[in-house]
Design an enzyme around this catalytic site. Structure first.
Site, mmCIF file in Angstrom:
data_model
loop_
_atom_site.group_PDB
_atom_site.id
_atom_site.type_symbol
_atom_site.label_atom_id
_atom_site.label_comp_id
_atom_site.label_asym_id
_atom_site.label_seq_id
_atom_site.Cartn_x
_atom_site.Cartn_y
_atom_site.Cartn_z
ATOM 1 N N SER A 13 17.266 0.128 10.440
ATOM 2 C CA SER A 13 15.908 -0.402 10.267
ATOM 3 C C SER A 13 15.546 -0.337 8.783
ATOM 4 C CB SER A 13 14.916 0.412 11.103
ATOM 5 O OG SER A 13 14.892 1.733 10.641
ATOM 6 N N SER A 14 14.424 -0.887 8.435
ATOM 7 C CA SER A 14 13.951 -0.898 7.042
ATOM 8 C C SER A 14 14.899 -1.618 6.094
ATOM 9 C CB SER A 14 13.722 0.523 6.501
ATOM 10 O OG SER A 14 12.886 1.243 7.348
ATOM 11 N N LYS A 17 13.398 -6.842 6.660
ATOM 12 C CA LYS A 17 13.283 -8.099 7.431
ATOM 13 C C LYS A 17 11.948 -8.783 7.173
ATOM 14 C CE LYS A 17 13.778 -6.211 11.489
ATOM 15 N NZ LYS A 17 14.035 -4.807 11.139
ATOM 16 N N GLY A 18 10.894 -7.960 7.036
ATOM 17 C CA GLY A 18 9.556 -8.528 6.836
ATOM 18 C C GLY A 18 9.472 -9.311 5.540
ATOM 19 N N ILE A 19 9.989 -8.709 4.473
ATOM 20 C CA ILE A 19 9.954 -9.380 3.169
ATOM 21 C C ILE A 19 10.884 -10.597 3.205
ATOM 22 C CG2 ILE A 19 10.408 -9.088 0.687
ATOM 23 C CD1 ILE A 19 8.065 -7.405 1.612
ATOM 24 N N LYS A 223 34.751 -12.254 3.348
ATOM 25 C CA LYS A 223 35.002 -11.406 4.525
ATOM 26 C C LYS A 223 33.948 -11.635 5.606
ATOM 27 C CE LYS A 223 37.480 -7.190 3.591
ATOM 28 N NZ LYS A 223 37.392 -5.803 3.222
ATOM 29 N N CYS A 385 -12.810 3.424 2.974
ATOM 30 C CA CYS A 385 -13.068 3.853 4.344
ATOM 31 C C CYS A 385 -13.335 5.363 4.411
ATOM 32 C CB CYS A 385 -11.926 3.423 5.259
ATOM 33 S SG CYS A 385 -12.469 3.314 6.962
ATOM 34 N N LEU A 386 -12.340 6.167 4.767
ATOM 35 C CA LEU A 386 -12.549 7.623 4.729
ATOM 36 C C LEU A 386 -12.985 8.031 3.317
ATOM 37 C CD1 LEU A 386 -12.212 10.388 6.213
ATOM 38 C CD2 LEU A 386 -9.947 10.497 5.182
ATOM 39 N N HIS A 514 -11.748 -2.035 4.414
ATOM 40 C CA HIS A 514 -10.438 -1.924 3.759
ATOM 41 C C HIS A 514 -10.164 -3.174 2.909
ATOM 42 C CE1 HIS A 514 -8.941 1.697 5.756
ATOM 43 N NE2 HIS A 514 -9.678 1.307 6.780
ATOM 44 N N GLU A 516 -8.131 -3.590 0.604
ATOM 45 C CA GLU A 516 -6.698 -3.764 0.320
ATOM 46 C C GLU A 516 -6.036 -4.759 1.267
ATOM 47 O OE1 GLU A 516 -8.135 -1.040 1.551
ATOM 48 O OE2 GLU A 516 -6.900 -0.043 3.053
HETATM 49 N N1 GLN Z 1 -11.446 8.539 10.168
HETATM 50 C C1 GLN Z 1 -12.506 7.718 9.709
HETATM 51 C C2 GLN Z 1 -13.159 6.952 10.850
HETATM 52 O O1 GLN Z 1 -12.598 6.815 11.899
HETATM 53 C C3 GLN Z 1 -12.016 6.767 8.621
HETATM 54 C C4 GLN Z 1 -11.023 5.788 9.110
HETATM 55 C C5 GLN Z 1 -10.262 5.092 8.005
HETATM 56 O O2 GLN Z 1 -10.204 5.568 6.895
HETATM 57 N N2 GLN Z 1 -9.638 3.983 8.328
HETATM 58 O O3 GLN Z 1 -14.251 6.452 10.707
#
Ligand code: GLN
Length: 540
Positions: A13-14, A17-19, A223, A385-386, A514, A516
């Site tokens: 694995s790794s 394949k995705g790239i 080969k 997020c967190l 998020h 990103e």
């Molecule tokens: N654990 C936090 C929540 O559930 C943050 C989740 C996260 O960072 N994706 O709200």
């Protein structure tokens, strides 16, 4: 009618394949064809949402809230696509649909069997993507490794599709060629074995991509050609490269576009890969370093470090750095080492700090210490997020003097839960209803004019992707605001905090979503661009 290209992996694995899938797509796009991609994950999990990132890597989220494999992120970043639940399936989700249909009497009394009913469900999902997107090419990546039990049903789907539409289906084997240090020679035997296993499943590969630390030489190609029953020009080299974004260019140089289009007897079109080639040249010419620290906890597995858990964050940092012609140097900082307030001054070495998403209590106190440090020491900071939740907790504790401020996720007995859970979530958790029930997918966010957020986005209304259960408790907004915390992004429908920021700091901003997940090399995300831009001020 679409053409289908299946991509499976050999040896281990790794192997990328995705790239490889995304890069094949890019080569076909460069000839003017439209492309979409499907990822098959051979797990019983119904989606990736319940998998630990250390086991399975990052959980990617699409606009429609599908919690899926990180390869969906690779497809979106390379191919500028906006994918959905249709583009992702797991063994569990396929079985679940078949069993639901059986319960609804949709099989009209017949015995439901693993073959052909499971492969038929897979094929109907692939056809559904074709119908909805009308793409010229549907690429289907089969997760896992050829020969393993859990891979078989998906190979079976490819075999049946190839049997029924031989002119419309190709199979690509992405295999690994080791160079054992004691021998010093690249070995083809594992690849030969992988191709045989594929043959046993009734599939002859049309292309073999040889992944290795070095390019494949002529004897190796010969080969593989002889033993795997494949024309030599259809054996492509896929050596390790400095940047994954270089791979479509390397494939194109080996004639991949012509080879695929010839096989399908399609017009070869006129190649236009210029924008992508410019990107690769820019990446390679970046010299001035920008040092970014990512403070997380999903790095260590035994004696090894995993980067997969934060792949979109890492890519987003890179995209923004290249935009400013800087070479990103990313360092993994394990949050546990800051827990006791030690080691914090090592953060001075960095041009910026990112605190990404996460779950559970482990590591949070270290991250809170880091946030306090970067706030007080003017180090550019982006919380995701967190990262936002912890920035709010830190501000409540250390600026608003609410000493026991915390999140219900870490301590539900505490008095001051500045981060809490919404009512509807409480019900779900009471019933252990965890899968696919967080606040997921794309949500609206309104930005405060004249804020840092508004400045970087250059607009008032945005949409961003979410994956979390907890939120800022609105009853604390007043006191936080009075003490200088700015709520610069709000979801108006539910009155939820989406972005916080500080004044009088080079860059201190955090978001509940998020960002990103929506960054790509040709369209770096504004919040990450802002972070890198702020480092210029710091070093100036
Ligand atoms: N654990 C936090 C929540 O559930 C943050 C989740 C996260 O960072 N994706 O709200």
């Amino acid at each position: 009618m679409s053409k289908y290209i299946f991509i499976g992996g050999g040896v281990m694995s790794s192997v990328g394949k995705g790239i490889t899938t995304a890069s094949i797509g890019k080569v076909l796009q460069s000839r003017g064809y439209s492309v979409t991609a499907v990822k098959i994950d051979p797990y019983i999990n119904v989606d990736a949402g319940t998998m630990n990132p250390i086991e399975h890597g990052e959980v990617f989220v699409t606009d429609d809230g599908t919690e899926c494999d990180q390869d969906i992120g690779n497809y979106e970043r390379f191919l500028d696509l906006n994918l959905s639940k249709d583009n992702y399936m797991t063994t569990g989700s396929v079985y679940l649909s078949v069993i639901k249909k059986e319960r609804n009497l949709e099989f009209e009394g017949k015995c439901v069997e693993v073959v052909p009913d499971i492969p038929n469900e897979v094929i109907s999902r692939i056809k559904n993507v074709e119908e909805k997107t009308k793409a010229d090419f549907v690429l289907i990546e089969i997760g896992g490794t050829v020969g393993e039990y859990q891979n078989m049903l998906f190979l079976e789907s490819a075999r049946i599709m190839k049997l029924k539409q031989p002119k419309d289906v190709l199979f690509v084997l992405v295999s690994y060629l080791p160079i054992p240090s004691v021998v010093g020679e690249m070995k083809t035997k594992p690849t030969q074995t992988a191709a045989r296993m594929l043959n046993e499943a009734g599939i002859q590969p049309d292309f073999i991509f040889g992944r290795a630390s070095r390019p494949l030489d002529e004897p190796r190609k010969k080969k593989i050609s002889l033993f795997c029953n494949i024309r030599e020009e259809n054996v492509l080299s896929s050596p390790d490269v400095e940047s994954i974004y270089e791979i479509p260019v390397r494939f194109d140089e080996q004639g991949l576009g012509d080879l695929i289009l010839e096989k399908f007897e399609l017009d070869k079109g006129t190649k236009d890969l210029k924008e992508w080639e410019d990107l690769v040249n820019r990446i390679k010419s970046c010299e001035e370093e920008v040092k970014i620290g990512i403070v997380g906890k999903y790095f260590e597995t035994g004696e090894f470090n995993l980067l997969d858990s934060y792949i979109s964050v890492i890519e987003a940092v890179k995209h923004a750095s290249w935009f400013y012609h800087k070479k990103p140097v990313i360092t993994w900082l394990s949050s546990s080492k800051y827990e006791n307030g030690e080691n914090l001054n090592e953060l001075d070495e960095f041009d910026a700090i990112v605190v990404p998403g996460g779950f559970g209590t482990r590591g949070v106190e270290g991250k809170i210490k880091v946030i306090e440090y970067v706030r007080k020491n003017n180090i550019p900071f982006l919380g995701l997020c967190l990262g936002l939740q912890l920035a709010v907790i830190e501000y409540a504790r250390n600026v608003c003097n609410i000493k026991d401020a915390t999140s219900r996720e870490f301590n539900d007995k505490a008095e001051n839960l500045v981060i809490d859970i919404m009512e509807e979530q409480k019900e779900l958790l009471k019933n252990n209803n965890y899968g696919g029930t967080m606040r997921l997918g794309s949500w609206d966010c309104n930005l405060k004019k004249d804020s840092l957020a508004f400045n970087v986005y250059e607009k008032e209304d945005i949409k961003e992707r979410h994956r979390h259960r907890y939120e800022v408790d609105n009853s604390y907004r007043d006191i936080l605001e009075k003490n200088g915390l700015i709520f610069s992004g709000i979801n108006k429908d539910k009155d939820l905090v989406e972005i916080i920021e500080l004044k009088n700091h080079p860059y201190f901003i955090a978001c509940q979503f998020h960002p990103e997940l929506k960054s790509s090399p040709l369209k770096p995300h504004p919040l990450f661009k802002g972070l890198i831009e702020a480092t210029k001020q710091k070093t100036a």
